[in-house]
Design an enzyme around this catalytic site. Structure first.
Site, PDB file in Angstrom:
ATOM      1  N   ARG A 264      50.939   7.330  66.006  1.00 48.72           N
ATOM      2  CA  ARG A 264      51.715   6.692  66.764  1.00 48.72           C
ATOM      3  C   ARG A 264      51.843   7.808  67.738  1.00 48.72           C
ATOM      4  O   ARG A 264      52.829   8.507  67.311  1.00 48.72           O
ATOM      5  CB  ARG A 264      52.075   6.268  66.555  1.00 48.72           C
ATOM      6  CG  ARG A 264      52.944   5.455  67.848  1.00 48.72           C
ATOM      7  CD  ARG A 264      53.743   3.935  67.530  1.00 48.72           C
ATOM      8  NE  ARG A 264      53.156   2.894  67.621  1.00 48.72           N
ATOM      9  CZ  ARG A 264      53.561   1.557  67.464  1.00 48.72           C
ATOM     10  NH1 ARG A 264      54.546   1.339  68.079  1.00 48.72           N
ATOM     11  NH2 ARG A 264      52.173   0.604  67.478  1.00 48.72           N
TER      12      ARG A 264
ATOM     13  N   ARG B 143      55.513  -2.767  63.231  1.00 44.26           N
ATOM     14  CA  ARG B 143      54.900  -3.468  62.207  1.00 44.26           C
ATOM     15  C   ARG B 143      53.447  -2.757  62.323  1.00 44.26           C
ATOM     16  O   ARG B 143      52.775  -3.018  61.119  1.00 44.26           O
ATOM     17  CB  ARG B 143      53.793  -4.652  63.408  1.00 44.26           C
ATOM     18  CG  ARG B 143      54.026  -6.104  63.322  1.00 44.26           C
ATOM     19  CD  ARG B 143      54.049  -6.425  64.717  1.00 44.26           C
ATOM     20  NE  ARG B 143      54.583  -5.835  65.419  1.00 44.26           N
ATOM     21  CZ  ARG B 143      56.170  -6.078  65.831  1.00 44.26           C
ATOM     22  NH1 ARG B 143      56.494  -7.041  65.168  1.00 44.26           N
ATOM     23  NH2 ARG B 143      57.064  -5.458  66.656  1.00 44.26           N
ATOM     24  N   THR B 144      53.341  -2.178  63.161  1.00 44.27           N
ATOM     25  CA  THR B 144      51.281  -1.106  63.164  1.00 44.27           C
ATOM     26  C   THR B 144      52.372  -0.159  61.212  1.00 44.27           C
ATOM     27  O   THR B 144      50.958  -0.218  61.154  1.00 44.27           O
ATOM     28  CB  THR B 144      51.937   0.181  63.962  1.00 44.27           C
ATOM     29  OG1 THR B 144      51.780  -1.614  64.839  1.00 44.27           O
ATOM     30  CG2 THR B 144      50.341   0.441  63.412  1.00 44.27           C
TER      31      THR B 144
ATOM     32  N   LYS C 172      61.323  20.882  66.465  1.00 42.58           N
ATOM     33  CA  LYS C 172      61.530  21.984  66.769  1.00 42.58           C
ATOM     34  C   LYS C 172      59.845  23.092  67.538  1.00 42.58           C
ATOM     35  O   LYS C 172      59.898  24.326  67.570  1.00 42.58           O
ATOM     36  CB  LYS C 172      61.227  23.175  65.416  1.00 42.58           C
ATOM     37  CG  LYS C 172      62.075  22.017  64.134  1.00 42.58           C
ATOM     38  CD  LYS C 172      62.056  23.290  63.371  1.00 42.58           C
ATOM     39  CE  LYS C 172      63.034  22.048  61.979  1.00 42.58           C
ATOM     40  NZ  LYS C 172      62.350  22.792  60.601  1.00 42.58           N
TER      41      LYS C 172
ATOM     42  N   HIS D 280      44.774   0.436  71.756  1.00 39.56           N
ATOM     43  CA  HIS D 280      45.870   0.877  69.563  1.00 39.56           C
ATOM     44  C   HIS D 280      44.335   0.182  69.092  1.00 39.56           C
ATOM     45  O   HIS D 280      44.381  -1.213  69.369  1.00 39.56           O
ATOM     46  CB  HIS D 280      47.151  -0.068  70.516  1.00 39.56           C
ATOM     47  CG  HIS D 280      47.848  -0.307  69.362  1.00 39.56           C
ATOM     48  ND1 HIS D 280      47.387  -0.319  67.718  1.00 39.56           N
ATOM     49  CD2 HIS D 280      48.971  -1.238  69.620  1.00 39.56           C
ATOM     50  CE1 HIS D 280      48.368   0.079  66.844  1.00 39.56           C
ATOM     51  NE2 HIS D 280      49.519  -1.095  68.377  1.00 39.56           N
TER      52      HIS D 280
HETATM   53  N1   CP Z   1      52.266  -4.146  67.752  1.00 44.79           N
HETATM   54  C1   CP Z   1      52.734  -3.273  67.786  1.00 44.79           C
HETATM   55  O1   CP Z   1      51.875  -2.091  67.932  1.00 44.79           O
HETATM   56  O2   CP Z   1      53.533  -3.687  67.183  1.00 44.79           O
HETATM   57  P1   CP Z   1      54.852  -2.413  66.929  1.00 44.79           P
HETATM   58  O3   CP Z   1      55.161  -1.632  68.107  1.00 44.79           O
HETATM   59  O4   CP Z   1      55.995  -2.929  66.054  1.00 44.79           O
HETATM   60  O5   CP Z   1      54.508  -1.022  65.728  1.00 44.79           O
END
Ligand code: CP
Length: 313
Positions: free
Chosen positions: A101, A51-52, A80, A129
């Site tokens: 992320r 999703r993100t 590396k 998040h």
């Molecule tokens: N909700 C969420 O962060 O989903 P993903 O880990 O798929 O990005």
């Protein structure tokens, strides 16, 4: 230059402005389809995501911009030994904004200290998040009409669930919210969430273990997945992963207007027979994710809203 590392990086008023913009984008997507022409987002994902990452990329494309990046540390020079600091400096030469992320808590914060372009934390370890939090706020506001005076239950892995920590951080700032933390002992909400977040706001909170007993009290239920990737022991994960399973029968105990949120992905904690219930809100969250991320990109790139003639922040 502003970054988004923690949900508290935006004041309550700025948060409202972002959510209002996301609502306007949702109503009038065509009005925003060229506001980021010529801009590039770099999605630097050192940890899996569906999703993100895809919603950030879809958001930038829907604003008229372009996308570069990598999905997996092994696809980058991190494999590396390159540091996050160096990578963010380098990517600043190629893009206008970064969404990162990382499995390590604080990595996006480090990136923001070395980058010359805005950095968005797209999830760091068990920590924060913030764009998921904005999605959750947008969804709750849509379905309940307000963000205060809500009794919300968080259920599942409250120890490692960064979306829980992030959303609690944000919801304590609205008046009279009450929190039920429903978890086994091993996955209780961290002590720092209680000491540093709930207590300073004098927030009412309860730590319980029984989902069925708690359900009738809730205005909103936030289910979470047990975070397999954060466990040191496979046996411990297997023992705990099915502690809570929400199904249609249990949902009958809840108020008829109690939305069920989940950041997704789900594993078994919400049975698919809940998906057709009008309280299931998790796919609405997914849809809102794209509009929220469009709004955040516009805000951090200081793009003027074509409908209001004003910048967001
Ligand atoms: N909700 C969420 O962060 O989903 P993903 O880990 O798929 O990005």
């Amino acid at each position: 230059m502003r970054h988004l590392i923690d949900p508290l990086d935006f004041t309550l008023e700025e948060t409202k402005n972002i959510l209002d913009l996301a609502d306007r984008i949702k109503q009038n997507p065509d009005a925003y389809s060229h506001v980021a022409d010529g801009k590039r987002i770099a999605t630097l994902f050192y940890e899996p995501s569906t999703r993100t990452r895809l919603s950030f990329e879809s958001a930038m494309l829907s604003l008229g911009g372009q996308v570069i990046g990598f999905a997996g540390a092994e696809m980058s020079s991190a494999s590396k030994g390159e540091t996050v600091a160096d990578t963010s400096r380098v990517v600043s030469c190629y893009a206008d904004i970064i969404a990162m992320r990382h499995p390590k808590e604080g990595a996006p914060l480090v990136a923001s200290m070395y980058s010359s372009i805005p950095v968005i934390n797209a999830g760091d370890g068990g920590h924060n998040h913030p764009t998921q939090t904005l999605i959750d706020l947008m969804t709750i506001r849509q379905l309940k009409g307000h963000l205060d005076n809500i009794t919300i239950g968080f259920c599942g892995d409250l120890k490692f669930g960064r979306t829980v920590h992030s959303l609690v951080n944000s919801l304590v700032r609205y008046k009279n919210n009450r929190f039920y933390f429903i978890s086994p002992d091993e996955l209780k909400v961290p002590a720092y969430t209680i000491e540093d977040t709930l207590k300073p706001y004098n927030s009412e909170y309860y730590e319980v273990s029984n989902l069925e007993e708690t359900l009738p009290k809730l205005d909103v239920l936030y289910m979470t997945r047990v975070q397999k990737e954060r466990f040191f022991s496979e046996d411990e994960y297997l023992r705990l992963k099915d502690t809570y399973i929400l199904n249609r029968e249990k949902l009958n105990l809840a108020k008829p207007d109690m939305p069920v949120l989940h950041p997704l992905p789900r594993v078994d904690e919400i049975s698919t027979d809940v998906d057709d219930d009008n309280r299931a809100a998790y796919f609405k969250q997914v849809q809102n994710g794209k509009y929220v991320r469009m709004a955040v990109i516009m805000a951090l790139l200081e793009i003027t809203d074509p409908l209001t003639g004003q910048k967001v922040l």
